[in-house]
Design a protein around this motif. Structure first.
Motif, PDB file in Angstrom:
ATOM      1  N   UNK A 178      99.561 143.182  31.380  1.00 63.26           N
ATOM      2  CA  UNK A 178      98.861 142.306  32.217  1.00 63.26           C
ATOM      3  C   UNK A 178      99.668 142.513  33.578  1.00 63.26           C
ATOM      4  N   UNK A 179     101.154 142.430  33.628  1.00 69.15           N
ATOM      5  CA  UNK A 179     101.664 142.161  34.875  1.00 69.15           C
ATOM      6  C   UNK A 179     101.630 143.403  35.580  1.00 69.15           C
ATOM      7  N   UNK A 180     101.674 144.648  34.669  1.00 69.70           N
ATOM      8  CA  UNK A 180     101.294 146.099  35.523  1.00 69.70           C
ATOM      9  C   UNK A 180     100.136 146.092  36.226  1.00 69.70           C
ATOM     10  N   UNK A 181      99.043 145.596  35.655  1.00 72.27           N
ATOM     11  CA  UNK A 181      97.613 145.709  36.054  1.00 72.27           C
ATOM     12  C   UNK A 181      97.674 144.694  37.219  1.00 72.27           C
ATOM     13  N   UNK A 182      98.026 143.525  37.286  1.00 70.26           N
ATOM     14  CA  UNK A 182      97.862 142.680  38.335  1.00 70.26           C
ATOM     15  C   UNK A 182      98.776 143.156  39.616  1.00 70.26           C
ATOM     16  N   UNK A 183      99.862 144.017  39.414  1.00 69.24           N
ATOM     17  CA  UNK A 183     100.615 144.289  40.424  1.00 69.24           C
ATOM     18  C   UNK A 183      99.724 145.775  41.117  1.00 69.24           C
ATOM     19  N   UNK A 184      98.973 146.135  40.654  1.00 62.20           N
ATOM     20  CA  UNK A 184      98.322 147.426  40.985  1.00 62.20           C
ATOM     21  C   UNK A 184      96.797 147.357  41.349  1.00 62.20           C
ATOM     22  N   UNK A 185      96.016 146.447  40.830  1.00 62.43           N
ATOM     23  CA  UNK A 185      94.565 146.335  41.144  1.00 62.43           C
ATOM     24  C   UNK A 185      94.264 145.700  42.723  1.00 62.43           C
ATOM     25  N   UNK A 186      94.959 145.410  43.306  1.00 57.58           N
ATOM     26  CA  UNK A 186      94.652 144.667  44.645  1.00 57.58           C
ATOM     27  C   UNK A 186      95.227 145.590  45.757  1.00 57.58           C
ATOM     28  N   UNK A 187      94.234 145.688  46.874  1.00 53.82           N
ATOM     29  CA  UNK A 187      94.876 146.600  47.739  1.00 53.82           C
ATOM     30  C   UNK A 187      95.809 145.995  48.631  1.00 53.82           C
ATOM     31  N   UNK A 188      96.314 146.531  49.685  1.00 63.01           N
ATOM     32  CA  UNK A 188      97.677 146.304  50.329  1.00 63.01           C
ATOM     33  C   UNK A 188      97.219 145.116  51.072  1.00 63.01           C
ATOM     34  N   UNK A 189      96.261 144.705  51.792  1.00 60.57           N
ATOM     35  CA  UNK A 189      95.929 143.608  52.551  1.00 60.57           C
ATOM     36  C   UNK A 189      95.930 142.232  51.726  1.00 60.57           C
ATOM     37  N   UNK A 190      95.399 142.326  50.401  1.00 60.21           N
ATOM     38  CA  UNK A 190      95.540 141.322  49.519  1.00 60.21           C
ATOM     39  C   UNK A 190      96.551 140.950  48.469  1.00 60.21           C
ATOM     40  N   UNK A 191      97.237 142.040  48.565  1.00 57.51           N
ATOM     41  CA  UNK A 191      98.040 142.041  47.258  1.00 57.51           C
ATOM     42  C   UNK A 191      98.909 141.067  46.877  1.00 57.51           C
ATOM     43  N   UNK A 192      99.675 140.460  48.017  1.00 59.39           N
ATOM     44  CA  UNK A 192     100.836 139.423  47.740  1.00 59.39           C
ATOM     45  C   UNK A 192      99.698 138.079  47.665  1.00 59.39           C
ATOM     46  N   UNK A 193      98.675 137.853  48.275  1.00 64.64           N
ATOM     47  CA  UNK A 193      97.684 136.557  47.952  1.00 64.64           C
ATOM     48  C   UNK A 193      97.242 136.704  46.836  1.00 64.64           C
ATOM     49  N   UNK A 194      96.700 137.768  46.242  1.00 61.72           N
ATOM     50  CA  UNK A 194      96.150 137.574  44.800  1.00 61.72           C
ATOM     51  C   UNK A 194      97.249 137.472  43.863  1.00 61.72           C
ATOM     52  N   UNK A 195      98.373 138.125  43.781  1.00 59.57           N
ATOM     53  CA  UNK A 195      99.086 138.083  42.934  1.00 59.57           C
ATOM     54  C   UNK A 195      99.933 136.553  42.914  1.00 59.57           C
ATOM     55  N   UNK A 196      99.935 135.922  44.200  1.00 63.10           N
ATOM     56  CA  UNK A 196     100.364 134.692  44.104  1.00 63.10           C
ATOM     57  C   UNK A 196      99.435 133.591  43.284  1.00 63.10           C
ATOM     58  N   UNK A 197      98.155 133.939  43.503  1.00 62.85           N
ATOM     59  CA  UNK A 197      97.142 133.093  42.825  1.00 62.85           C
ATOM     60  C   UNK A 197      97.517 133.227  41.266  1.00 62.85           C
ATOM     61  N   UNK A 198      97.523 134.497  40.872  1.00 66.41           N
ATOM     62  CA  UNK A 198      97.808 134.942  39.346  1.00 66.41           C
ATOM     63  C   UNK A 198      99.032 134.386  39.029  1.00 66.41           C
TER      64      UNK A 198
END
Length: 589
Positions: free
Chosen positions: A468-488
């Motif tokens: 799960x951690x691997x997936x959530x670190x790679x499925x978001x694009x560069x623009x939204x990666x840190x925002x999306x991972x922050x939510x997760x």
């Protein structure tokens, strides 16, 4: 060198005018019915377009960077405590996280020397609970507050900043001198730093890794969590059997946190994430960082392809959306249906991981082992250490040899079924045997139950521990990666908090039937992954947009309410200047 200037406002206006001028029906993309087949299509496109990965990119420097960064996981990432000397109870069950803190703090909290120095027996059970929950609260706030720092200062320096805070927290805890208030401040600061590290380290690992070994390098994070856990378990066992009951007995395991944290300071010498540098218009710095990591010269075909793919993705995002502020990006994410779905997948994966039943096994394991013949503090600590060893070995094998071969989907699906069967068996056996005090002789059924416990640990490590951690670190694009991972990650802390509060109540009221509850929940994980989670192995991060948004995602971009159609964006004509890459290593044939 300055990047070729582009008039983004004019480009954006032209794009939106053309977009609204068309009367064609909107093209709807979905992955629900083709999650299993999408990877085959996109991977064929990727292998046809991308140059073959040269052997130089799988170099020792790449692995060393991964090891250095994952010292943060070994030091402190998560934490789960067990009062190994007593049966679990609502007052003695600390929260669940992993890492070195997992192995040491629950046992340290139960040491007579710790209780005596901090006068815990005079303060009541709420003090112990507060010592635990402050770490968790700090982690939640740290996960949320890291976002502006990460976006402005980058991955590398945010990790270093958080590590300095963690070292200060370890110092405060080690030398609290019996002051519960000082120790609590240390716990909160440690959790605050963990909130940073548990998010930024996986992001960095995903962004700098070659596609073919990205799962392995991100999996280092979980491997080092298990290393820290294992060290903590056996330190508890060692100090309980060898050291006298004095202040040094509890200070030693707390002080050990300094060692991996000190090693993490070597992150100062690793390159910044090339993808973050590209997103900040630092194109030459991104090129130099990528060449340093890949050990290839700037004019190598693979470097040219990788830097161009990242550049095109950055230019596409900027052309459609402009240079939005952080708050603007958050609003864009909320309005973008395509990325909302990706965040939804990440939240669901975190939910299943947290409610996998691992807390029930971890928290209840002292009572289980006691019922199965392991009596006394030393025996309980020893059995818990063996359990931690099994988890470490399983995580190591999966991370190094399985995840980039078997991928992400099938380990999750098969692991869900295996975990459910183990939970059902453990719950059924303990329910059928009824209450036991551990004085009865061990039967054949007891050995089977012990095997089921260790099988559960193995299945958990072969999928849901790290994927799960691997997936959530790679499925978001560069623009939204840190925002999306922050939510997760904030969602993970909330789920952890919920499971910590639910667990004592469940164990106190429905006892061993708790395993049936978690087994039933986890049975739902297998069909969820089968129908909704696509395979991501060996694809570059830029190609994952095609995986989620459909076959035209390379030339089209899914946008939000006011620009919801998919918009074609011209490719960037920027080319790196070779004279700015002096001193980079030559190609080694």
């Amino acid at each position: 060198m300055q990047r070729q200037e582009s008039n983004y406002s004019d480009m954006q206006s032209d794009l939106k005018r053309d977009m609204y001028a068309t009367n064609q029906s909107r093209k709807i993309q979905t992955w629900k019915s083709s999650a299993g087949n999408a990877h085959t299509r996109v991977f064929a496109e990727y292998t046809a377009e991308a140059p073959e990965e040269p052997k130089q990119i799988h170099n020792a420097w790449t692995y060393l960077i991964g090891i250095i960064m994952c010292m943060g996981a070994a030091a402190c990432t998560y934490f789960e405590g067990l009062r190994a000397d007593d049966d679990p109870s609502p007052d003695s069950l600390p929260s669940h996280l992993d890492g070195y803190d997992t192995g040491f703090f629950g046992g340290t909290l139960a040491l007579d020397s710790f209780v005596r120095d901090f006068k815990l027996d005079e303060r009541g059970s709420n003090t112990s609970a507060n010592l635990v929950s402050l770490f968790q609260g700090g982690s939640f706030f740290g996960a949320g507050l890291q976002l502006p720092l990460t976006e402005k200062f980058g991955r590398k320096y945010t990790i270093l900043f958080a590590n300095v805070i963690f070292m200060a927290s370890a110092f405060a805890q080690t030398f609290a001198h019996g002051s519960v208030e000082v120790f609590m401040v240390g716990r909160f600061l440690g959790g605050f730093a963990v909130g940073f590290l548990s998010l930024i380290i996986p992001v960095y690992l995903a962004e700098f890794s070659p596609p073919s070994i990205r799962g392995r390098l991100v999996g280092f994070f979980d491997i080092f969590i298990q290393v820290g856990t294992l060290v903590g378990f056996w330190i508890n066992y060692s100090i309980d059997t060898t050291l006298p009951s004095n202040t040094f007995q509890w200070q030693l395991p707390v002080f050990v946190q300094f060692f991996p944290a000190t090693l993490l300071m070597a992150a100062f010498f690793v390159p910044e994430s090339p993808r973050w540098l590209m997103g900040k218009n630092r194109y030459d710095d991104a090129l130099k960082a990528l060449c340093s990591i890949r050990r290839l010269p700037a004019d190598h075909a693979y470097i040219q392809y990788e830097i161009k793919m990242t550049q095109d993705a950055v230019e596409t995002e900027r052309a459609v959306r402009g240079d939005a502020s952080l708050w603007g990006l958050i609003k864009e994410l909320a309005l973008s249906s395509g990325h909302r779905k990706r965040v939804g997948l990440g939240l669901a994966l975190i939910f299943f991981k947290t409610f996998s039943g691992v807390q029930a096994v971890n928290y209840y394991s002292p009572r289980i082992f006691k019922q199965l013949g392991f009596n006394g503090t030393k025996n309980s600590l020893f059995a818990t250490g063996i359990y931690g060893t099994v988890k470490f070995v399983g995580t190591l094998i999966f991370g190094l040899f399985v995840v980039d071969r078997a991928g992400r989907r099938w380990p999750l699906i098969i692991g869900s079924i295996g975990l459910s069967l183990c939970l059902f068996y453990i719950g059924g056996y303990l329910t059928a045997m009824g209450p036991r005090d551990g004085t009865q002789p061990i039967s054949k059924g007891d050995y089977t139950a012990i095997v089921a416990i260790f099988l559960y640990a193995t299945w958990y490590c072969f999928g849901w521990n790290s994927v799960p951690l691997t997936l959530i670190s790679e499925i978001f694009n560069l623009r939204y990666r840190t925002i999306s991972m922050t939510i997760c990650l904030m969602w993970q802390w909330l789920c952890t908090f919920a499971i910590v509060r639910i667990m004592p109540i469940a164990l106190d009221n429905i006892t061993t039937k708790t395993y049936f509850l978690f087994g039933s929940i986890f049975l739902c994980a297998a069909p969820f992954v089968y129908f909704f989670i696509p395979e991501t192995k060996k694809l570059s991060l830029e190609y994952l947009d095609r995986l989620f948004d459909g076959p035209d995602a390379a030339d089209n971009h899914m946008t939000s309410r006011n620009d919801v159609e998919q918009v074609a964006v011209p490719k960037s004509e920027w080319k790196p200047e070779m004279e700015h890459a002096e001193g980079l290593p030559p190609v080694k044939e």
